[in-house]
Design a protein around this motif. Sequence first.
Motif: not given
Length: 358
Positions: A146-147, A333-334, A344-345, A350-352
């Motif tokens: 979902f993220l 940044k989420s 959304r704990v 998320l990494w790029k």
Amino acid sequence: MDEVTFKSDTVLSDVHLLLPNSSHLMKRLNGVGQPVFISKFRILQNCDEKDSSVGSPIHEHEREGADVSDVPRDEDGDLDVVRRPRNGTCHRDAVCPVILSQSATTLSDQDEDSEEGDGTSDIIRIEHTMATPLEDVGKQIWRGAFLLADFILSQVNLFKGATVLELGAGTGLTSIVTAMAAKTVYCTDVGVDLLSMCQRNVNLNKQHFEPQESEIRVRQLDWLADDFCTDPDSEFCWTEAEIADLHDNTAFVIAADVCYDDDLTDGLFRTLYRITSNLRCPSITYLSLEKRLNFTLRHMDVSCEAYDHFRHCLDQLEQMTDGKNTFTVEAVKSSFPQFFQYERVEQLELWKVTAERL
Ligand SMILES: C[S@@+](CC[C@H](N)C(=O)[O-])C[C@H]1O[C@@H](n2cnc3c(N)ncnc32)[C@H](O)[C@@H]1O
């Protein structure tokens, strides 16, 4: 089967935790006797639609500690903190999946394959199981999916018309969301059973991507194998044309919640390196994951070994000097909006990774 049996290696995704009585939603048993469910997930267009406790976009600054000067105090000056009830009653509303209807329990596999989408443009239907052994975790939906899907929906223009490779796609939810923007999505994982489930989910959701002539190709891609599976006897094998298309056109690689076992993480990074360094153009990889904290006797503390290993692999990739490629790693940044209802704990990350030819 009314009750899900938990074995020692059984895991259950938080996404499925708050489902009501499972027997009401069970669709059938799959080939290995696991109950199969179909859940419907609504894509929220408007943040106001979301439950304020869990659904509204969580911004970085909201994650930081609250200002204690606003917290009421008792007569001694101690903070008067409202505590969660201890009686086991969950006062948060159930967050997901949003169950909009229940499926009949008697549909055969063939019926499911031929089932058309329900024509609702904002509903994604996903067939999945619950409480699987570790080797079958791909049959559940994980919060990282979902993220990553949220990120893609918040960056539709970035992905528009692109060719995207998803690694460890599981049920296929993120690939389906990606295909709403991208032109071609290679949706990959391992195991005929899982890939067949994934293909059924793609078929169930064609209305989301076929009108704009996008396509999802479900294919086998095993991180522990050295190459693409081209064996024509294998149902999800690659054609030479697809492998060429992947190398010529892929701009993005995505993967959600795929780092939970160090050997698999090593295989994943080997695959990532092998594929991205053979792409014709520079590429960006987005990896979402959930930092799962455990208390270990070895450390006598809370630790997250799978996450630490993931970070180690990221560092190694960035420091790699093969003379041909450079890899740049950044945390994303989420703070982007939430389009799905899930919690959304702060452990969701998320990494790029940007791969460029020297
Ligand atoms: C925790 S699940 C995540 C599934 C999905 N991305 C999600 O977030 O809902 C991890 C996924 O990695 C896949 N996986 C494990 N080992 C693999 C391998 N050797 N090659 C490719 N995929 C693998 C599993 O089959 C599973 O689908």
